[in-house]
Design an enzyme around this catalytic site. Sequence first.
Site, PDB file in Angstrom:
ATOM      1  N   SER A  55       0.811  -1.214   0.000  1.00 38.59           N
ATOM      2  CA  SER A  55       0.000   0.000   0.000  1.00 38.59           C
ATOM      3  C   SER A  55       0.845   1.265   0.000  1.00 38.59           C
ATOM      4  CB  SER A  55      -0.928   0.003   1.219  1.00 38.59           C
ATOM      5  OG  SER A  55      -0.176  -0.092   2.421  1.00 38.59           O
ATOM      6  N   SER A  57       4.548   0.955  -0.296  1.00 33.94           N
ATOM      7  CA  SER A  57       5.926   0.598  -0.610  1.00 33.94           C
ATOM      8  C   SER A  57       5.997  -0.327  -1.810  1.00 33.94           C
ATOM      9  CB  SER A  57       6.584  -0.086   0.597  1.00 33.94           C
ATOM     10  OG  SER A  57       5.956  -1.326   0.863  1.00 33.94           O
ATOM     11  N   LYS A  74      13.546  -2.037  -0.549  1.00 30.90           N
ATOM     12  CA  LYS A  74      12.192  -1.638  -0.176  1.00 30.90           C
ATOM     13  C   LYS A  74      12.112  -0.120  -0.206  1.00 30.90           C
ATOM     14  CE  LYS A  74       8.499  -2.521   3.149  1.00 30.90           C
ATOM     15  NZ  LYS A  74       8.068  -3.338   4.302  1.00 30.90           N
ATOM     16  N   SER A 124      18.316 -10.213  -0.918  1.00 32.41           N
ATOM     17  CA  SER A 124      17.557 -10.579  -2.115  1.00 32.41           C
ATOM     18  C   SER A 124      17.420 -12.093  -2.188  1.00 32.41           C
ATOM     19  CB  SER A 124      18.249 -10.057  -3.373  1.00 32.41           C
ATOM     20  OG  SER A 124      17.515 -10.403  -4.530  1.00 32.41           O
ATOM     21  N   CYS A 125      16.187 -12.565  -2.183  1.00 26.65           N
ATOM     22  CA  CYS A 125      15.916 -14.005  -2.256  1.00 26.65           C
ATOM     23  C   CYS A 125      15.565 -14.351  -3.696  1.00 26.65           C
ATOM     24  CB  CYS A 125      14.795 -14.379  -1.297  1.00 26.65           C
ATOM     25  SG  CYS A 125      15.219 -14.095   0.438  1.00 26.65           S
ATOM     26  N   GLU A 129       8.979 -16.243  -4.363  1.00 24.56           N
ATOM     27  CA  GLU A 129       8.053 -16.494  -3.265  1.00 24.56           C
ATOM     28  C   GLU A 129       7.602 -17.952  -3.259  1.00 24.56           C
ATOM     29  OE1 GLU A 129       4.822 -13.892  -4.076  1.00 24.56           O
ATOM     30  OE2 GLU A 129       5.992 -12.054  -3.784  1.00 24.56           O
ATOM     31  N   ASP A 168       1.568 -11.490   9.630  1.00 28.78           N
ATOM     32  CA  ASP A 168       1.243 -11.540   8.201  1.00 28.78           C
ATOM     33  C   ASP A 168       1.949 -12.720   7.525  1.00 28.78           C
ATOM     34  OD1 ASP A 168      -0.119 -10.747   5.954  1.00 28.78           O
ATOM     35  OD2 ASP A 168       1.252  -9.128   5.415  1.00 28.78           O
ATOM     36  N   GLU A 172       3.111 -15.492   0.149  1.00 28.23           N
ATOM     37  CA  GLU A 172       3.776 -14.367  -0.504  1.00 28.23           C
ATOM     38  C   GLU A 172       4.896 -13.781   0.343  1.00 28.23           C
ATOM     39  OE1 GLU A 172      -0.552 -14.174  -1.995  1.00 28.23           O
ATOM     40  OE2 GLU A 172       0.552 -14.852  -0.225  1.00 28.23           O
ATOM     41  N   ASP A 186       8.830  -9.327   5.269  1.00 30.69           N
ATOM     42  CA  ASP A 186       7.777  -8.340   5.518  1.00 30.69           C
ATOM     43  C   ASP A 186       7.353  -8.296   6.983  1.00 30.69           C
ATOM     44  OD1 ASP A 186       5.819  -6.451   5.407  1.00 30.69           O
ATOM     45  OD2 ASP A 186       4.707  -7.354   3.756  1.00 30.69           O
TER      46      ASP A 186
END
EC number: 2.7.11.1
Length: 486
Positions: A55, A57, A74, A124-125, A129, A168, A172, A186
Amino acid sequence: MLTMDKEFDSKLTLQGNSSSNGETISRSKSFAFKAPQENFTYHDFELGKIYGVGSYSKVVRAKKKDNGTVYALKIMDKKFITKENKTAYVKLERIVLDQLEHPGIVKLFFTFQDTQSLYMALESCEGGELFDQITRKGRLSEDEARFYSAEVVDALEYIHNMGLIHRDIKPENLLLTLDGHIKIADFGSVKPMQDSQITVLPNAASDDKACTFVGTAAYVPPEVLNSSPATFGNDLWALGCTLYQMLSGTSPFKDASEWLIFQRIIARDIKFPNHFSEAARDLIDRLLDTDPSRRPGAGSEGYDSLKRHPFFKGVDWKNLRSQTPPKLAPDPASQSASPERDGSPWNPTHVGDTSVLQNDGHNGLSESSGSITRLASIDSFDSRWQQFLEPGESVLMISAVKKLQKITSKKVQLILTNKPRLIYVDPSKLVVKGNIIWSDNSNDLNVQVSSPSHFKICTPKKVLSFEDAKQRALQWKKAIETLQNR
């Protein structure tokens, strides 16, 4: 403009009051961030594909120009954060990430800011996801689901032992390293408990946000919908939903709207597919107990009761991270991309390829163009949009969406017609803002879905990113692909 110099600086001083012999004494405690604020700008990075959009970022692949190091950057909009009262969440996420050290949690390396944005350089993955793996494979095998859920349990145990609730957990937010190990990401909704081992801002553990709805509708536990305070059980419910999704390919309470999802959650309306093993069914059933204190991992036995469950039989908890992960299903859209172009900004052959639903929507390819209307979501079509149609042209799909750019977004009306044409219109000025060049060739026009709400329309010259608040990203993909294959 949002002032976060202190919270994003190299050192943070926390002020607090204590009482001694009836007198109030002001005390302060400071600690140095391990991930300091640097004097970088976004021009120091080569920005690539978008990993995710929130929302306020975006997370993009960013390669440092001077040394080639790749981060997940981010980028947070200061104006939006201030307007929507998200400042406390942003500060808390930065402070918490700086103090967490676990192989199952994404690492924060440094931060920087400018007048418009805050930036956090995260690990960085490159495996994408877990959501991607579920959608590309249709569903995961029980062995795959056991491996991934065990790594989530391992990381959640650490998070909960630190006195934090993630709030959360969902596919994802479960990222995969290049070799296939899980990392939880996140922490924008994280909630510290009163006895948290993490040093946080004053009152962060006692404010009323503990009862505030946060997270994602399909994974929210019933007690949150009833405004009960947050507990570790919240994350365990979400773990149960995530395990169900791994094994079935869909979330357990999926429905047409958030309201209907919430009704199913409150009623505990859950149906188990026949292929679920008895152990998997039992574990999910226990994790989705309406009493959060009875969920495995939340009781007096702690995580031992969860790890001992028959579903996890054979898991080597002490050497979990040294085990061989399941093989990752590659993104078909990235297979034709040449290695030397990897990371090039907005490369349409693989932009956003960490989150693509390539396996979805293929059942509609044989439908005739006349049947596309069954896929379409007509969003309040009226005479305002009729003026943009040519004689004999009709609308197949239309939605009010947000057109996303690197930092900002703009509301537009996206219209697909039977000509075929793809246009987007400024709904306030009623002018066409763009015409997406149509092609029946998927190499010249393709749709990439990153979540139920987010999708990209890719052409050789540009990649356009959209957000559909009514979660019809997959319907847009199906409608366009069906028309291409008419």
